[in-house]
Design an enzyme around this catalytic site. Structure first.
Site, PDB file in Angstrom:
ATOM      1  N   CYS A 237       0.871  -1.166   0.000  1.00 54.60           N
ATOM      2  CA  CYS A 237       0.000   0.000   0.000  1.00 54.60           C
ATOM      3  C   CYS A 237       0.908   1.216   0.000  1.00 54.60           C
ATOM      4  O   CYS A 237       1.463   1.590   1.032  1.00 54.60           O
ATOM      5  CB  CYS A 237      -0.915   0.008   1.219  1.00 54.60           C
ATOM      6  SG  CYS A 237      -2.081   1.393   1.211  1.00 54.60           S
TER       7      CYS A 237
ATOM      8  N   GLU B 182      -3.119   0.626  -6.450  1.00 54.78           N
ATOM      9  CA  GLU B 182      -2.124  -0.360  -6.850  1.00 54.78           C
ATOM     10  C   GLU B 182      -1.906  -0.223  -8.359  1.00 54.78           C
ATOM     11  O   GLU B 182      -2.742   0.351  -9.061  1.00 54.78           O
ATOM     12  CB  GLU B 182      -2.578  -1.786  -6.522  1.00 54.78           C
ATOM     13  CG  GLU B 182      -2.860  -2.056  -5.053  1.00 54.78           C
ATOM     14  CD  GLU B 182      -1.609  -2.098  -4.183  1.00 54.78           C
ATOM     15  OE1 GLU B 182      -0.494  -1.914  -4.707  1.00 54.78           O
ATOM     16  OE2 GLU B 182      -1.756  -2.308  -2.968  1.00 54.78           O
TER      17      GLU B 182
END
Length: 227
Positions: A2, A105
């Site tokens: 993340c 992402e």
């Protein structure tokens, strides 16, 4: 992994979503809402201070002062390792929550990567489990920074990445923050109650997002990819 967050709402709005049942929470954050928040910056973080829920700004990234030259600055901590000697002191005394609207992402080959915005299907705020070092800073901001706890993405959640942040419901986020909860119990909690892949959805977004200085609500807007 993340490494980029969408924190488009204000600190006060995130506090309201937490539905804190005790004394009035306190918003001390000065960070502006951002749909492209990156590591190495100060971001709103929820923690308990003297039995009060506080949201203030902490540095995203952590490295212990004794580890300079030995380990890199971390932005995430694997849930499988938070009981080790490096992370366990933070689990005992620095449990925190990072509120967000989503995270990003990337897929594809280097030089041609496509970013994706991942969020709850309900589009409700996310409460990401985090741990922070809250002691005095000697030389580097990362000595008193935070990291986001990540877990296996269960076979590639959203077909985007093999890791994901541990996202909690508001009720479980309140438990994670409770200083009465032991470190062992807190670790068991995040292993057992993290929201599963079926709670999330995702869409492609502009590749401009790859520039950390890039801002604007259009960055997180859905992008229709050619078939």
């Amino acid at each position: 992994m993340c490494g980029r967050l969408d924190q488009s709402h204000s600190a006060s709005e995130y506090l309201a979503a937490m539905q804190w049942p005790q004394s009035n929470p306190f918003a001390a954050s000065q960070a502006a809402p951002s749909d492209n928040a990156s590591p190495g910056t100060y971001r709103p973080l929820m923690r308990i201070v003297d039995d009060q829920l506080v949201i203030d700004d902490w540095f995203w990234g952590y490295r212990a002062s004794w580890a300079v030259g030995k380990v890199p600055i971390a932005i995430n901590a694997r849930i499988e390792k938070i009981a080790n000697r490096y992370w366990s002191p933070l689990v005992r005394t620095g449990r925190a929550i990072i509120p967000a609207d989503g995270w990003y992402e990337w897929t594809g080959e280097k030089g041609n990567k496509q970013p994706w915005h991942i969020h709850l299907k309900s589009r409700a705020p996310l409460f990401l489990a985090a741990i922070a070092a809250t002691g005095p800073c000697r030389e580097n901001a990362c000595e008193t920074g935070f990291v986001i706890v990540t877990a296996d993405a269960e076979g590639g959640m959203v077909d985007v990445h093999d890791r994901r942040p541990v996202v909690l419901s508001a009720a479980d986020a309140r438990l994670w923050l409770d200083p009465v909860l032991s470190a062992d119990a807190a670790e068991r909690l995040v292993r057992s109650v993290a929201l599963g892949p079926d709670e999330f959805e995702w869409h492609a977004v502009s590749r401009e997002l790859g520039r950390s200085a890039s801002e604007g609500p259009h960055r997180a807007a859905q992008l229709d990819l050619p078939l």
